[in-house]
Design a protein around this motif. Structure first.
Motif, short mmCIF file in Angstrom:
data_model
loop_
_atom_site.label_atom_id
_atom_site.label_comp_id
_atom_site.label_asym_id
_atom_site.label_seq_id
_atom_site.Cartn_x
_atom_site.Cartn_y
_atom_site.Cartn_z
N ILE B 140 -2.70 0.82 2.04
CA ILE B 140 -3.65 1.66 1.33
C ILE B 140 -4.90 1.81 2.19
CG2 ILE B 140 -5.07 1.89 -0.75
CD1 ILE B 140 -2.22 -0.19 -1.34
N VAL B 141 -5.10 3.04 2.64
CA VAL B 141 -6.24 3.31 3.53
C VAL B 141 -7.45 3.64 2.66
CG1 VAL B 141 -7.07 4.72 5.45
CG2 VAL B 141 -4.63 4.24 5.23
N THR B 142 -8.53 2.89 2.85
CA THR B 142 -9.71 3.04 2.00
C THR B 142 -10.97 3.08 2.85
OG1 THR B 142 -8.56 1.72 0.32
CG2 THR B 142 -10.92 2.01 0.03
N ASN B 143 -11.88 3.95 2.50
CA ASN B 143 -13.21 3.94 3.12
C ASN B 143 -14.14 3.15 2.20
OD1 ASN B 143 -13.17 7.42 4.32
ND2 ASN B 143 -12.17 5.58 5.07
N PRO B 144 -15.15 2.52 2.77
CA PRO B 144 -16.08 1.76 1.92
C PRO B 144 -17.03 2.69 1.18
CG PRO B 144 -16.64 1.52 4.24
CD PRO B 144 -15.45 2.38 4.19
N GLU B 145 -16.48 3.39 0.22
CA GLU B 145 -17.23 4.47 -0.43
C GLU B 145 -16.64 4.62 -1.82
OE1 GLU B 145 -17.24 8.49 -1.65
OE2 GLU B 145 -15.56 7.82 -0.43
N VAL B 146 -17.48 4.90 -2.83
CA VAL B 146 -17.02 4.80 -4.23
C VAL B 146 -15.80 5.65 -4.56
CG1 VAL B 146 -19.08 3.91 -5.37
CG2 VAL B 146 -18.91 6.35 -4.93
N SER B 147 -15.78 6.92 -4.12
CA SER B 147 -14.66 7.78 -4.54
C SER B 147 -13.36 7.31 -3.91
CB SER B 147 -14.95 9.24 -4.24
OG SER B 147 -15.26 9.41 -2.88
N SER B 148 -13.43 6.85 -2.67
CA SER B 148 -12.22 6.37 -2.01
C SER B 148 -11.68 5.11 -2.68
CB SER B 148 -12.52 6.10 -0.53
OG SER B 148 -11.42 5.51 0.09
N VAL B 149 -12.57 4.21 -3.06
CA VAL B 149 -12.13 2.96 -3.70
C VAL B 149 -11.51 3.26 -5.06
CG1 VAL B 149 -12.90 0.74 -4.63
CG2 VAL B 149 -13.84 1.56 -2.47
N ARG B 150 -12.12 4.17 -5.80
CA ARG B 150 -11.56 4.53 -7.10
C ARG B 150 -10.16 5.12 -6.96
NH1 ARG B 150 -14.07 9.20 -10.96
NH2 ARG B 150 -13.40 8.38 -12.95
N ASP B 151 -10.00 6.03 -5.99
CA ASP B 151 -8.69 6.66 -5.80
C ASP B 151 -7.65 5.65 -5.32
OD1 ASP B 151 -10.09 8.86 -6.51
OD2 ASP B 151 -9.80 9.98 -4.66
N SER B 152 -8.09 4.70 -4.50
CA SER B 152 -7.16 3.66 -4.04
C SER B 152 -6.67 2.84 -5.22
CB SER B 152 -7.85 2.74 -3.03
OG SER B 152 -8.14 3.46 -1.86
N ASP B 153 -7.57 2.56 -6.14
CA ASP B 153 -7.20 1.79 -7.32
C ASP B 153 -6.12 2.53 -8.12
OD1 ASP B 153 -8.14 -0.65 -8.99
OD2 ASP B 153 -7.96 0.97 -10.45
N ARG B 154 -6.29 3.82 -8.22
CA ARG B 154 -5.32 4.65 -8.93
C ARG B 154 -3.95 4.61 -8.24
NH1 ARG B 154 -5.58 9.62 -11.94
NH2 ARG B 154 -3.64 9.47 -13.12
N ILE B 155 -3.99 4.72 -6.91
CA ILE B 155 -2.75 4.71 -6.13
C ILE B 155 -2.04 3.35 -6.25
CG2 ILE B 155 -1.99 4.53 -3.71
CD1 ILE B 155 -1.90 7.37 -4.61
N ILE B 156 -2.82 2.27 -6.27
CA ILE B 156 -2.23 0.94 -6.42
C ILE B 156 -1.46 0.87 -7.74
CG2 ILE B 156 -2.78 -1.52 -6.77
CD1 ILE B 156 -5.12 -1.08 -4.75
#
Lengths: 98, 272
Positions: B140-156
């Motif tokens: 899971i590729v994530t940038n240290p930024e709120v929208s990216s972290v939120r989307d990563s959580d969804r993908i998980i």
């Protein structure tokens, strides 16, 4: 100026800490929404409780804190509503907290 | 029998394609047979980032639909002979990918390679779901930024429910790859720190790729950063991540900002 600015800025919460807190609250909410059936009930309770409170006092949505604690056995819904001081005086200083 | 890995994120522009190319090349550079598969039908870019855009004859959809054999569509990298690319189609749309067809191609890839890396399209729709469906593991590729972290959580959440492994009740191994990390900004608390992201997403860390000019320079010339600039900070992070994927236990090095007196005088930042 920037030196003074830095001095004052330190007292504020850093933007990364704000980001972390916002994410934690949001994701606690969203993670529940996808899966379990009880979250639907909690959403409903939240809405109806808010409706009841709104009938008596004007609620500023920004001053409402909603927390859902999930442990293996149960979920706890906590709604914290900030009530303006003037309202409390009018109603005889009762504590209003839902 | 290959390990199938999906490189995914939910959010676009966080570095999925760059990371697929770099990790795929890093694994191939260690002598393993690697195929990188572009699932971004209609917006293919893995071929471009890897410098194979002029060698595309057949693509994933041709193979899925039986118009070409897998061996005809695979493009062998010119710099690293154990690395192959299966490009996506640029003209067709993702509806041409049938689940049965994709399953057949994935089975064939599993037999031929040691690693199959699937570059997922952004989003959570059909394309992203097809890319993750056959995976054994996910990056899971994530940038240290709120929208990216939120989307990563969804993908998980989707990896744990909408994949073949999840349907069989098996565990999907997930790895966090934090990209575009700026240690200086994190130190000034202007950016979510590694610990913040790990605490929120609570999946194991595969690597931290610092924000670097070398990444863009590499994609400009059509080469994975691990091939174009193997000594650069991002390349080293990808090499380490690849070794970790292969099962080595090595500590994740956190890029820290190193500022000497001259950097400070001239107000330059460098990452080391």
């Amino acid at each position: 100026m920037s030196f003074l600015g830095n001095l004052f800025a330190k007292r504020q919460q850093s933007s990364s800490a704000v980001a972390r807190d916002r994410l934690q609250i949001l994701l606690a909410h969203e993670r529940g929404a996808g899966e379990s059936g009880d979250s639907e009930l909690i959403q409903k309770l939240h809405k109806e409780i808010m409706a009841v409170i709104a009938r008596h006092i004007a609620v500023d949505q920004d001053k409402v804190q909603i927390k859902v604690d999930r442990t293996s056995g149960c979920s706890m819904l906590e709604i914290d509503v900030e009530v303006p001081q003037e309202l409390l005086k009018k109603s005889g200083g009762e504590r209003q907290r839902a | 029998m290959a390990k199938v890995l999906v490189v995914t994120s939910g959010k676009g522009g966080v570095g999925k394609t760059t990371s697929t190319a770099a990790l795929g090349a890093a694994l191939a550079q260690s002598g393993q047979n690697v195929a990188v598969v572009d699932f971004d039908v209609g917006l293919r870019n893995l071929d471009l980032v890897m410098g194979a855009e002029r060698r595309v004859v057949f693509d994933l959809i041709n193979v899925v639909q039986g118009d070409a054999r897998l061996s005809q569509a695979l493009i062998r990298d010119k710099r690293c002979e154990t690395l192959s690319i299966l490009p996506a189609s640029q003209t067709r749309d993702k509806d041409a990918l049938t689940p049965e067809g994709v399953a057949r191609v994935m089975d064939e890839l599993r037999e031929k390679f040691d690693w199959v890396l699937c570059d997922s399209p952004a989003g959570i729709e059909r394309g992203a779901q097809l890319a993750m469906y056959h995976a054994d593991q996910a990056v899971i590729v994530t940038n240290p930024e709120v929208s990216s972290v939120r989307d990563s959580d969804r993908i998980i959440g989707m990896l744990d429910s909408k994949t073949a492994r999840a349907e069989r009740g098996e565990h999907m191994e997930k790895h966090l790859l934090l990209t575009r990390y700026d240690p200086a900004r994190a130190a000034r608390k202007e950016m979510l720190s590694v610990e913040d992201v790990l605490e929120i997403l609570s999946i194991p860390l595969l690597g931290i790729v610092p924000e670097s000019e070398d990444v863009l320079k590499s994609s400009n010339v059509g080469a994975p950063v691990t091939l174009a600039a193997p000594d650069s900070m991002p390349a080293r992070a990808y090499f380490e991540a690849a070794r970790r994927l292969a099962g080595e236990k090595i500590d994740v090095s956190v890029p820290v900002e190193k500022r000497g007196i001259f950097d400070w005088l001239f107000n330059k930042k460098r990452v080391a």
